[in-house]
Write a protein that holds these residues in place. Structure first.
Motif, PDB file in Angstrom:
ATOM      1  N   TYR A 286      -2.269  -3.290  -3.554  1.00 27.46           N
ATOM      2  CA  TYR A 286      -2.222  -4.415  -2.623  1.00 27.46           C
ATOM      3  C   TYR A 286      -2.623  -5.723  -3.304  1.00 27.46           C
ATOM      4  O   TYR A 286      -2.058  -6.787  -3.022  1.00 27.46           O
ATOM      5  CB  TYR A 286      -3.128  -4.133  -1.425  1.00 27.46           C
ATOM      6  N   ALA A 287      -3.614  -5.659  -4.204  1.00 28.25           N
ATOM      7  CA  ALA A 287      -3.983  -6.864  -4.947  1.00 28.25           C
ATOM      8  C   ALA A 287      -2.816  -7.341  -5.803  1.00 28.25           C
ATOM      9  O   ALA A 287      -2.580  -8.553  -5.940  1.00 28.25           O
ATOM     10  CB  ALA A 287      -5.210  -6.576  -5.826  1.00 28.25           C
ATOM     11  N   HIS A 288      -2.075  -6.402  -6.382  1.00 31.67           N
ATOM     12  CA  HIS A 288      -0.909  -6.767  -7.179  1.00 31.67           C
ATOM     13  C   HIS A 288       0.157  -7.422  -6.306  1.00 31.67           C
ATOM     14  O   HIS A 288       0.757  -8.449  -6.694  1.00 31.67           O
ATOM     15  CB  HIS A 288      -0.349  -5.519  -7.864  1.00 31.67           C
ATOM     16  N   LEU A 289       0.432  -6.849  -5.121  1.00 34.46           N
ATOM     17  CA  LEU A 289       1.426  -7.444  -4.232  1.00 34.46           C
ATOM     18  C   LEU A 289       1.024  -8.861  -3.830  1.00 34.46           C
ATOM     19  O   LEU A 289       1.880  -9.749  -3.697  1.00 34.46           O
ATOM     20  CB  LEU A 289       1.596  -6.582  -2.978  1.00 34.46           C
ATOM     21  N   PHE A 290      -0.270  -9.092  -3.639  1.00 34.28           N
ATOM     22  CA  PHE A 290      -0.727 -10.412  -3.212  1.00 34.28           C
ATOM     23  C   PHE A 290      -0.627 -11.435  -4.343  1.00 34.28           C
ATOM     24  O   PHE A 290      -0.297 -12.606  -4.117  1.00 34.28           O
ATOM     25  CB  PHE A 290      -2.168 -10.321  -2.716  1.00 34.28           C
ATOM     26  N   ASP A 291      -0.884 -10.994  -5.573  1.00 32.71           N
ATOM     27  CA  ASP A 291      -0.933 -11.931  -6.703  1.00 32.71           C
ATOM     28  C   ASP A 291       0.424 -12.145  -7.362  1.00 32.71           C
ATOM     29  O   ASP A 291       0.650 -13.180  -7.993  1.00 32.71           O
ATOM     30  CB  ASP A 291      -1.918 -11.430  -7.765  1.00 32.71           C
ATOM     31  N   ALA A 292       1.332 -11.160  -7.257  1.00 27.09           N
ATOM     32  CA  ALA A 292       2.602 -11.265  -7.975  1.00 27.09           C
ATOM     33  C   ALA A 292       3.466 -12.377  -7.367  1.00 27.09           C
ATOM     34  O   ALA A 292       3.802 -12.323  -6.175  1.00 27.09           O
ATOM     35  CB  ALA A 292       3.344  -9.938  -7.931  1.00 27.09           C
ATOM     36  N   PRO A 296       7.679  -7.919  -7.899  1.00 26.75           N
ATOM     37  CA  PRO A 296       6.431  -7.142  -7.938  1.00 26.75           C
ATOM     38  C   PRO A 296       6.586  -5.764  -8.581  1.00 26.75           C
ATOM     39  O   PRO A 296       5.685  -5.305  -9.270  1.00 26.75           O
ATOM     40  CB  PRO A 296       6.040  -7.019  -6.467  1.00 26.75           C
ATOM     41  N   VAL A 297       7.732  -5.097  -8.367  1.00 29.90           N
ATOM     42  CA  VAL A 297       7.899  -3.758  -8.931  1.00 29.90           C
ATOM     43  C   VAL A 297       8.009  -3.827 -10.443  1.00 29.90           C
ATOM     44  O   VAL A 297       7.384  -3.030 -11.173  1.00 29.90           O
ATOM     45  CB  VAL A 297       9.139  -3.076  -8.321  1.00 29.90           C
ATOM     46  N   GLU A 298       8.788  -4.781 -10.959  1.00 27.05           N
ATOM     47  CA  GLU A 298       8.915  -4.917 -12.401  1.00 27.05           C
ATOM     48  C   GLU A 298       7.567  -5.220 -13.045  1.00 27.05           C
ATOM     49  O   GLU A 298       7.207  -4.645 -14.093  1.00 27.05           O
ATOM     50  CB  GLU A 298       9.915  -6.029 -12.744  1.00 27.05           C
ATOM     51  N   ARG A 299       6.800  -6.105 -12.429  1.00 25.25           N
ATOM     52  CA  ARG A 299       5.492  -6.459 -12.979  1.00 25.25           C
ATOM     53  C   ARG A 299       4.529  -5.262 -12.902  1.00 25.25           C
ATOM     54  O   ARG A 299       3.713  -5.050 -13.799  1.00 25.25           O
ATOM     55  CB  ARG A 299       4.909  -7.657 -12.220  1.00 25.25           C
ATOM     56  N   TRP A 300       4.626  -4.491 -11.812  1.00 27.70           N
ATOM     57  CA  TRP A 300       3.747  -3.321 -11.665  1.00 27.70           C
ATOM     58  C   TRP A 300       4.054  -2.275 -12.737  1.00 27.70           C
ATOM     59  O   TRP A 300       3.122  -1.750 -13.383  1.00 27.70           O
ATOM     60  CB  TRP A 300       3.934  -2.726 -10.276  1.00 27.70           C
ATOM     61  N   LEU A 301       5.307  -1.971 -12.949  1.00 29.90           N
ATOM     62  CA  LEU A 301       5.665  -0.966 -13.942  1.00 29.90           C
ATOM     63  C   LEU A 301       5.323  -1.436 -15.350  1.00 29.90           C
ATOM     64  O   LEU A 301       5.022  -0.615 -16.232  1.00 29.90           O
ATOM     65  CB  LEU A 301       7.152  -0.635 -13.830  1.00 29.90           C
ATOM     66  N   GLU A 343       7.952   4.875  -4.408  1.00 35.67           N
ATOM     67  CA  GLU A 343       9.082   4.879  -5.335  1.00 35.67           C
ATOM     68  C   GLU A 343       8.624   4.556  -6.759  1.00 35.67           C
ATOM     69  O   GLU A 343       9.084   5.165  -7.732  1.00 35.67           O
ATOM     70  CB  GLU A 343      10.132   3.864  -4.885  1.00 35.67           C
ATOM     71  N   ALA A 344       7.726   3.594  -6.884  1.00 34.62           N
ATOM     72  CA  ALA A 344       7.214   3.246  -8.209  1.00 34.62           C
ATOM     73  C   ALA A 344       6.479   4.427  -8.835  1.00 34.62           C
ATOM     74  O   ALA A 344       6.619   4.705 -10.036  1.00 34.62           O
ATOM     75  CB  ALA A 344       6.289   2.032  -8.115  1.00 34.62           C
ATOM     76  N   VAL A 368      -3.816   1.936  -9.171  1.00 39.50           N
ATOM     77  CA  VAL A 368      -3.579   2.013  -7.729  1.00 39.50           C
ATOM     78  C   VAL A 368      -4.871   1.747  -6.960  1.00 39.50           C
ATOM     79  O   VAL A 368      -4.878   1.030  -5.946  1.00 39.50           O
ATOM     80  CB  VAL A 368      -2.991   3.380  -7.348  1.00 39.50           C
ATOM     81  N   VAL A 369      -5.975   2.319  -7.428  1.00 37.07           N
ATOM     82  CA  VAL A 369      -7.282   2.047  -6.818  1.00 37.07           C
ATOM     83  C   VAL A 369      -7.978   0.948  -7.602  1.00 37.07           C
ATOM     84  O   VAL A 369      -8.235  -0.141  -7.105  1.00 37.07           O
ATOM     85  CB  VAL A 369      -8.143   3.320  -6.767  1.00 37.07           C
ATOM     86  N   GLY A 370      -8.323   1.215  -8.851  1.00 37.34           N
ATOM     87  CA  GLY A 370      -8.887   0.170  -9.707  1.00 37.34           C
ATOM     88  C   GLY A 370     -10.397   0.120  -9.669  1.00 37.34           C
ATOM     89  O   GLY A 370     -11.048   0.632  -8.760  1.00 37.34           O
ATOM     90  N   ASP A 371     -10.942  -0.521 -10.713  1.00 35.22           N
ATOM     91  CA  ASP A 371     -12.394  -0.647 -10.854  1.00 35.22           C
ATOM     92  C   ASP A 371     -12.848  -2.104 -10.791  1.00 35.22           C
ATOM     93  O   ASP A 371     -13.842  -2.485 -11.413  1.00 35.22           O
ATOM     94  CB  ASP A 371     -12.853  -0.036 -12.187  1.00 35.22           C
ATOM     95  N   VAL A 372     -12.118  -2.929 -10.068  1.00 38.47           N
ATOM     96  CA  VAL A 372     -12.488  -4.339  -9.973  1.00 38.47           C
ATOM     97  C   VAL A 372     -13.820  -4.469  -9.238  1.00 38.47           C
ATOM     98  O   VAL A 372     -14.010  -3.892  -8.163  1.00 38.47           O
ATOM     99  CB  VAL A 372     -11.397  -5.143  -9.246  1.00 38.47           C
TER     100      VAL A 372
END
Length: 788
Positions: A286-292, A296-301, A343-344, A368-372
């Motif tokens: 979700y943090a990735h979706l908000f910041d991208a 978003p999928v290309e950046r995530w992969l 899908e990703a 997916v979860v992260g240690d932020v």
């Protein structure tokens, strides 16, 4: 306005999903378009003075509002906010535009009081927590998940996937900024009409308080009011009620005095797996979706590929391209507007992980979860102990991290010694920032290894520990004294004395030692005394390493040892098998403790050690003592060099004679050769090996099944190499060539004396170990017993 209805000009109600990046973008777009004069946010009103702190540069989400009861700091509640939380976006928008921001949820003073009443059994069920106890009673047995119901209605079996499709992938915040909120309000209105409070009885009371705060803001700012709250509450806030009715709902609510502050939070605690009920399963995604900003999928992969390459997996740009194509194809086949996390993830598994879920688990944990871990400025309100902890932490350069890491300490260095003391003091206070771990780089009293992980709940523990003192040292000292007085057993007090030395709490030692001396004088249970002695001995050693005075401990340890010596022989008589096994553990612990003391220590002089050897001799010779204890006593004396091998062989021969019941003989063998080093005794002493071998082959068939479990347990504890060697010796048979057990010449693996040629073979290795000054002749002379 008592008794009047709400005004016709309603506020701008922005119903959101907590921690929803699509809602966060939509809130920002709606606020940019509406330009309200005040922003009201779902949250505890007592936190209003803390809102300006969110504008500081060193405030980095995820963070949380922490409310705790002043008289019971352990009673607390959190309101977490991530960078992609709509409430945080609204808060930052108000601060950036100079617009007042206020929290409007039910005050924490009532929320924490409710929890206390529930624990004490005074509050009853949720639906009984207000004057209108009948409201929503028909559906109180069923708690409704609004997003789950909407997803099921739309034909989805996963609420997360439904939310992605209808919000995250539909360009929330673009075009008509209010369209997402209008659609969500219509859906939630239908749900509230169908389910009422949806099993959340307290929501009726919370919503009454929100309506009152909204009315107050409307009187002050007229039509310039924007409200950011959970979409579930929007129909209730839109509902026309009277002020009198809302105030009646709030009348008589319990109260408790509270304090609030900001604390760091983590993405891991935002996830459901972390135990936060209102969290999201994939905060990192979700943090990735908000910041991208786009794709978003290309950046995530690409992120996934970077992580896997860092873990030495072969992932090329071609893998990323193929994974993107596969994710797009899967989304099309599944009828989704854009690829989502599912899908990703499937694309990563198939293309980058070659179908394996092992690297995929790493992706889930790290991305997916992260240690932020968030940060809060040092100016946030805190109890004095928290401030002292923060100052000490910064001085010792110990940074809180949400990911677990190992910290190796060398106690001979001043900074590392201070770090060790701080971590031990925090453990004593129940603040488990670090856990002691086995060191991989060696052993010794000068070395410590810790596993560190900072969890948000530790802020609560720090606030709770503030009742003991204003500094970590003062609080740990007071806590140790209190624990010593309240301790139930002698072992608890000795363990506490050890902690006091590890944590360098000289102020607490007098009280702890007084309680320890009193308990030791009154306790007549030898098992308790034997359990307490090892902790005292460890404390003496730690005192030596850390430069802590241990004179009082030395005196108590010596007295405790004397009482063990007197009470142990009669305590070992007529024990059943289970009690005998437990007592063997105590005997081993006392023996190890006295060995650690050393002959150079005041409490470990030769007289004390000789007294212990006398006790072992008594145990080895008494027929009323269980065989496992007699065998252990013989073994300990043999290891100490206080019993000749011939005498040990004689005692074993007596026990293994035909007149001894097989079960008793097996117990004696278990005590003698069980545990570390026991197998090597049999490998290197043919006489003992032959005795055991001959006895075992002579055990009657009817008794063999009785002794087999005990013998299997004994031999199964040996190292694989030792078991293999013993098996080889059994196969060869030391008596297979016509020799007696006492004859050794010519036996495979044995000899009448030292084999010089085989011993000389290790000299090159010894020369490497000892350095170029190694003296081969001197080594040979020492081997032969000739003084150098």
């Amino acid at each position: 306005m008592n008794g009047r209805e709400a005004p016709d000009a309603g506020p701008l109600l922005l119903g959101v999903r907590h921690h929803g990046p699509g809602s966060a973008r939509a809130v920002r777009a709606a606020l940019d378009g509406a330009r309200p004069r005040v922003v009201l946010i779902e949250g505890p009103p007592e936190a209003d003075p803390l809102i300006p702190l969110a504008a500081q540069e060193d405030m980095r989400p995820p963070v949380a509002l922490l409310a705790h009861a002043v008289d019971e700091p352990g009673r607390s509640a959190f309101w977490p906010l991530a960078a992609f939380s709509p409430e945080w976006v609204a808060l930052r928008w108000a601060l950036e535009h100079g617009v007042p921001a206020r929290f409007i949820d039910l005050p924490a003073t009532h929320t924490l009081a409710w929890e206390r009443e529930e624990e004490e059994g005074e509050g009853g069920a949720e639906e009984e927590a207000g004057p209108e106890r009948g409201a929503g009673a028909a559906d109180e047995d069923m708690r409704v998940d609004p997003l789950g119901v909407l997803a099921e209605t739309a034909g989805y079996d996963d609420a997360e996937r439904w939310w992605e499709d209808v919000v995250e992938h539909r360009g929330a915040g673009k075009g008509d900024a209010l369209a997402p909120f209008t659609a969500l309000e219509e859906a939630m209105t239908a749900l509230r009409e169908e389910y009422g409070s949806g099993g959340h009885g307290r929501d009726l009371i919370r919503e009454a308080h929100m309506r009152l705060r909204v009315r107050d803001a409307q009187r002050e700012f007229e039509d310039g009011v924007a409200v950011v709250c959970g979409a579930w509450h929007v129909p209730a806030l839109r509902h026309r009620t009277t002020v009198a009715a809302d105030r009646a709902l709030l009348k008589g609510l319990p109260r408790v005095k509270t304090d609030l502050t900001w604390v760091p939070w983590t993405h891991r605690r935002l996830s459901r797996a972390g135990g936060y009920g209102a969290g999201v399963a994939s905060p990192g995604w979700y943090a990735h979706l908000f910041d991208a900003p786009d794709r978003p999928v290309e950046r995530w992969l690409t992120k996934v590929a970077r992580l896997l390459r860092a873990e030495d997996r072969t992932v090329s740009p071609g893998h990323v391209i193929e994974a993107v194509r596969l994710a797009d194809t899967l989304a099309a086949l599944r009828g989704r507007p854009l690829p989502g996390l599912g899908e990703a993830t499937d694309a990563v598994r198939a293309v980058m992980c070659e179908g394996s879920d092992v690297p995929l688990a790493l992706v889930h944990d790290r991305l997916v979860v992260g240690d932020v871990l968030g940060e809060v400025p040092p100016t946030v309100p805190a109890v004095p102990l928290q401030r002292d902890l923060e100052r000490t932490r910064r001085r010792l350069r110990l940074k809180p991290e949400s990911a677990e890491r190992e910290l190796d300490l060398d106690l001979r260095k001043d900074t590392d010694a201070e770090r060790s003391r701080l971590l031990h003091r925090l453990r004593l206070l129940g603040i488990a920032w670090g856990r002691p771990a086995a060191s991989r780089g060696g052993t010794g009293t000068f070395r410590e290894t810790w596993r560190l992980r900072w969890e948000p709940e530790l802020a609560v523990r720090a606030a709770e520990a503030g009742v003991w003192g204003t500094t970590v040292l003062a609080a740990a000292t007071a806590k140790a004294e209190s624990d010593a007085i309240a301790a139930r057993g002698l072992a608890d007090v000795t363990g506490l004395a050890e902690h006091c030395l590890l944590a360098a709490l000289p102020g607490a030692l007098p009280t702890v030692m007084r309680v320890l001396a009193d308990r030791a004088a009154l306790d007549t249970d030898v098992a308790h005394l034997a359990q307490a002695l090892p902790a005292l001995v460890r404390s003496l050693r730690y005192g030596d390493v850390r430069g802590t005075g241990t004179a009082a401990l030395t005196e108590v340890a010596a007295g405790l040892a004397e009482r063990v010596f007197v009470g142990l022989p009669p305590a070992c008589v007529s024990l059943d098998a289970e009690a005998a096994e437990e007592m063997r553990g105590h005997v081993d612990a006392v023996h190890g403790a006295l060995s650690l003391l050393g002959d150079n220590h005041a409490a470990g002089d030769g007289r004390l050690r000789e007294r212990w050897r006398s006790v072992l001799r008594k145990l080895s010779a008494r027929d009323t003592v269980p065989g496992v204890l007699r065998g252990r006593a013989v073994r300990l004396l043999l290891d100490e060099g206080r019993l000749a091998q011939e005498e040990a062989a004689r005692l074993m021969g007596l026990v293994l004679s035909p007149g001894t019941p097989p079960a008793h003989a097996a117990a004696w063998i278990d005590g003698f050769v069980g545990g570390p080093g026991g197998g090597l005794l049999l490998v290197h002493d043919e006489r003992l090996f032959g005795l055991v071998d001959r006895w075992l082959t002579a055990v009657p068939a009817e008794a063999f099944t009785d002794v087999l479990p005990l013998l299997r347990r004994t031999f199964a504890a040996y190292e694989p190499g030792v078991r293999r060697t013993l098996g080889e010796l059994v196969r060869r048979g030391p008596g297979g060539h016509g020799r007696t057990a006492g004859a050794t010449a010519g036996a495979p693996g044995f000899g009448p004396g030292l084999d010089g040629a085989r011993a000389d073979a290790v000299l090159p290795v010894l020369r490497l170990l000892l350095g170029p000054d190694g003296d081969d002749e001197g080594i040979r002379a020492e081997r032969a017993g000739v003084p150098r």
